[in-house]
Scaffold this motif. Structure first.
Motif, short mmCIF file in Angstrom:
data_model
loop_
_atom_site.label_atom_id
_atom_site.label_comp_id
_atom_site.label_asym_id
_atom_site.label_seq_id
_atom_site.Cartn_x
_atom_site.Cartn_y
_atom_site.Cartn_z
N UNK A 268 0.86 -1.18 0.00
CA UNK A 268 0.00 0.00 0.00
C UNK A 268 0.89 1.23 0.00
N UNK A 269 0.60 2.18 -0.89
CA UNK A 269 1.44 3.36 -1.08
C UNK A 269 0.63 4.62 -0.78
N UNK A 270 1.17 5.46 0.11
CA UNK A 270 0.58 6.78 0.39
C UNK A 270 1.70 7.82 0.32
N UNK A 271 1.33 9.06 -0.03
CA UNK A 271 2.31 10.12 -0.20
C UNK A 271 2.23 11.12 0.94
N UNK A 272 3.37 11.50 1.48
CA UNK A 272 3.40 12.54 2.52
C UNK A 272 3.09 13.88 1.89
N UNK A 273 2.07 14.60 2.40
CA UNK A 273 1.71 15.89 1.80
C UNK A 273 2.77 16.97 1.99
N UNK A 274 3.68 16.78 2.94
CA UNK A 274 4.69 17.81 3.20
C UNK A 274 5.95 17.55 2.40
N UNK A 275 6.50 16.31 2.50
CA UNK A 275 7.77 16.01 1.83
C UNK A 275 7.57 15.49 0.42
N UNK A 276 6.41 14.96 0.12
CA UNK A 276 6.19 14.34 -1.18
C UNK A 276 6.75 12.94 -1.29
N UNK A 277 7.29 12.39 -0.20
CA UNK A 277 7.83 11.04 -0.22
C UNK A 277 6.71 10.01 -0.21
N UNK A 278 7.00 8.86 -0.77
CA UNK A 278 6.06 7.74 -0.77
C UNK A 278 6.37 6.84 0.42
N UNK A 279 5.35 6.61 1.27
CA UNK A 279 5.49 5.72 2.43
C UNK A 279 4.77 4.42 2.10
#
Length: 598
Positions: A268-279
């Protein structure tokens, strides 16, 4: 071959219930199997969002401290000086360096900033904190810096992982930086911009490398991995598959088994709204397969046991309920036909007697309960109307109070007195008036006070005219009926105009009387007029999500004066925009007159 009714019931009940049990069990099994992956997805998503929250909290701290340092007046002055001169005065520069050094130490608050550089508009560093940088290094030529230092906005940016070849002793390392714009101290000079670049430590967000538990967390900066758990068993081909899926911006996917790893994974992939990194949350599907097998075994066992129980009890049930049930069904058929005088016979079955007693009690209290429900619904509707009638727009109150505050600052005592008097009258009318319906004359007086109060805010740019037929002054109308239409005209009709005019006119006809609220504001397009009139004429207009004020008033009018009462909107080029209230006259009394005010 004929068989007894009891046997027919046993066979029928058994066949039907077994079929239903099998069907129901199959549906549950199918649902659980298909839902396990969704449940796993939700579980992983919660873990991923929790990690994003921790990471973003850390990044928020970095952003806040960076903004404080970048917006410091001493730093802005020093940067402005360096950006604006070709030859540096070292006495001035020495003073600036001391100020910058003392202010940039604020970065020590976090304890995670490893290096910091202030980069001028020539893309070379001006000042630094931490490790010594390479003199003359051009940051503008670096893709990672150019991408983050966007000149069109004022936002703080995070870079992806990049090399530290701009540092003398750490050129082989990689790091992540936060880049904050520093604006020229001269507010009219927007062309010269500098940046505060801070290299920070990632340990606070990836310090847990144990990889404990079945779900692993991985971090990617775009499509490149930042962090994997040390004991991650993913093969190289599976990691490459993750990179491919991230390139395609896939939110969730399954990693198939590989030669080096016989386990498949749900990702499952979600993106951090601040850094733009994929967690990424990565969970092995072996647990899902085990749960699926366990669930299948459990459901099949329950189905078999249920079928056996149906066979055992169907004979006893049929024997115990067959005879009294027939009589009970006949009585209920009479009730369904409208007979309220049914008398139930005594039975040997306690359950049947209980059902019969319940039915008799139901017949006895049916009318009473129905009347109570209707009465409660009426009370509820009344209370809802009271809430609608007594509500005051909080934005209106805020605007009035802000206007009074402005007059107080200016010392305009007369205007303050007039505004507070009008506000007191409006509050007294809308909050304390106990009547659900008021005389039209009172409603018009309240509306006039509202316009006068709004004119204080709009500097008397709203003119108005109120014409009321003498015969209609005592006519009872719902309270707060006209004011919302005037408010609508002011807020929407006059948005793009310097001045406006509102006319409120009543007309008495043979069967109906009308109240028109017209304004010379912006014309409403024909499509919107048609949409509004369609909603107002609809039977379920109260379910709409737009134009709530008009729809509530329309519903109140229909509740007070019947289905023929209501609102209608008129607007086109060359004429005013008008909302017309139609109220039919009652046959028994031409008017409903309010209390005598002699």
């Amino acid at each position: 071959m004929k068989i007894s009714l009891r046997k027919q019931m046993i066979i029928s009940f058994s066949a039907i219930f077994i079929l239903l049990i099998v069907l129901f069990g199959s549906l549950i099994l199918k649902y659980n199997i298909s839902n396990y992956q969704k449940q796993s997805y939700d579980y992983i998503l919660k873990i991923v969002k929790a990690n994003i929250l921790l990471i973003d909290n850390y990044f928020e701290q970095l952003i806040n401290v960076s903004k404080i340092v970048a917006s410091d007046s001493d730093i802005m002055k020093a940067v402005t000086y360096r950006n604006s001169v070709d030859e540096v005065d070292y006495s001035v520069e020495l003073y600036n360096q001391r100020n910058v050094a003392s202010k940039i130490k604020q970065l020590d608050v976090l304890g995670s900033i490893e290096n910091a550089l202030i980069i001028g508009n020539n893309n070379e560093y001006l000042y630094y904190y931490g490790s010594s940088p390479v003199k003359g290094y051009n940051f503008g030529e670096q893709e990672w810096f150019a991408k983050a230092a966007v000149s069109e906005d004022q936002f703080v940016r995070f870079t992806n992982f990049h090399s530290t070849d701009y540092l003398l002793n750490h050129w082989s390392d990689e790091t992540v930086s936060i880049i904050t714009p520093i604006f020229d101290a001269n507010p009219y000079n927007l062309s010269k911009r500098a940046y505060l670049m801070c290299d920070f430590n990632l340990d606070p967000i990836i310090s847990d490398r144990s990889g404990k538990g079945s779900t692993q967390i991985a971090i990617f900066d775009g499509i490149h991995p930042v962090h994997f758990a040390d004991n991650s068993r993913l093969s190289q081909s599976q990691k490459e598959e993750i990179t491919r899926a991230l390139t395609e911006q896939t939110k969730s996917f399954v990693l198939p088994k590989s030669k080096d790893n016989p386990v498949s994974y749900l990702v499952v992939n979600e993106t951090s709204p601040i850094s733009g990194w994929s967690i990424l949350g990565i969970m092995p599907l072996t647990e899902i397969e085990q749960m699926r097998h366990t669930n299948t075994t459990f459901v099949m066992t329950v189905i078999v046991i249920a079928c056996i129980l149906v066979l055992l009890f169907s004979g006893w049930i049929s024997r115990s309920i067959l005879v009294p049930m027939h009589g009970l069904i006949a009585k209920f058929n009479e009730i369904a036909a409208g007979n309220r005088d049914v008398v139930f016979q005594e039975s040997k079955s306690v359950e049947i007697n209980t059902i019969a007693a319940t039915a008799e009690h139901m017949l006895t209290n049916m009318n009473q309960l129905t009347n109570e429900i209707v009465e409660e619904q009426k009370k509820l509707a009344t209370e809802q109307f009271k809430v609608l009638q007594h509500q005051i727009n909080p934005h209106f109150l805020n605007n009035v109070l802000q206007s009074i505050k402005a007059m107080a600052v200016c010392g305009d005592v007369e205007s303050i007195s007039r505004a507070t008097t009008l506000l007191g009258k409006i509050l007294s009318y809308s909050v304390y008036n106990p009547y659900e319906q008021v005389e039209l004359e009172q409603e018009l007086a309240y509306t006039e006070n509202y316009i006068l109060l709004q004119n204080i805010r709009f500097n008397n740019r709203i003119t108005y005219q109120i014409d009321c037929d003498e015969r209609l002054r005592s006519f009872l109308v719902p309270k707060l009926m006209i004011q919302p239409l005037v408010e609508n005209a002011i807020e929407h009709g006059f948005q793009q105009q310097w001045e406006g005019h509102i006319a409120i006119v009543t007309e008495d006809t043979e069967n109906e009387f009308y109240i028109a609220v017209a304004n010379n504001g912006s014309v409403v397009d024909a499509y919107e007029v048609a949409r509004l009139n369609e909603m107002l004429s609809s039977q379920d207009s109260y379910k709409q999500k737009k134009s709530i004020g008009l729809l509530n008033l329309n519903q109140r009018l229909k509740s007070c004066f019947g289905p023929h009462a209501g609102l209608k909107v008129f607007s086109r080029e060359g004429m005013n925009t008008s909302i017309v209230i139609t109220i039919p006259k009652r046959k028994e009394n031409q008017y409903v007159i309010g209390p005598h005010r002699g």
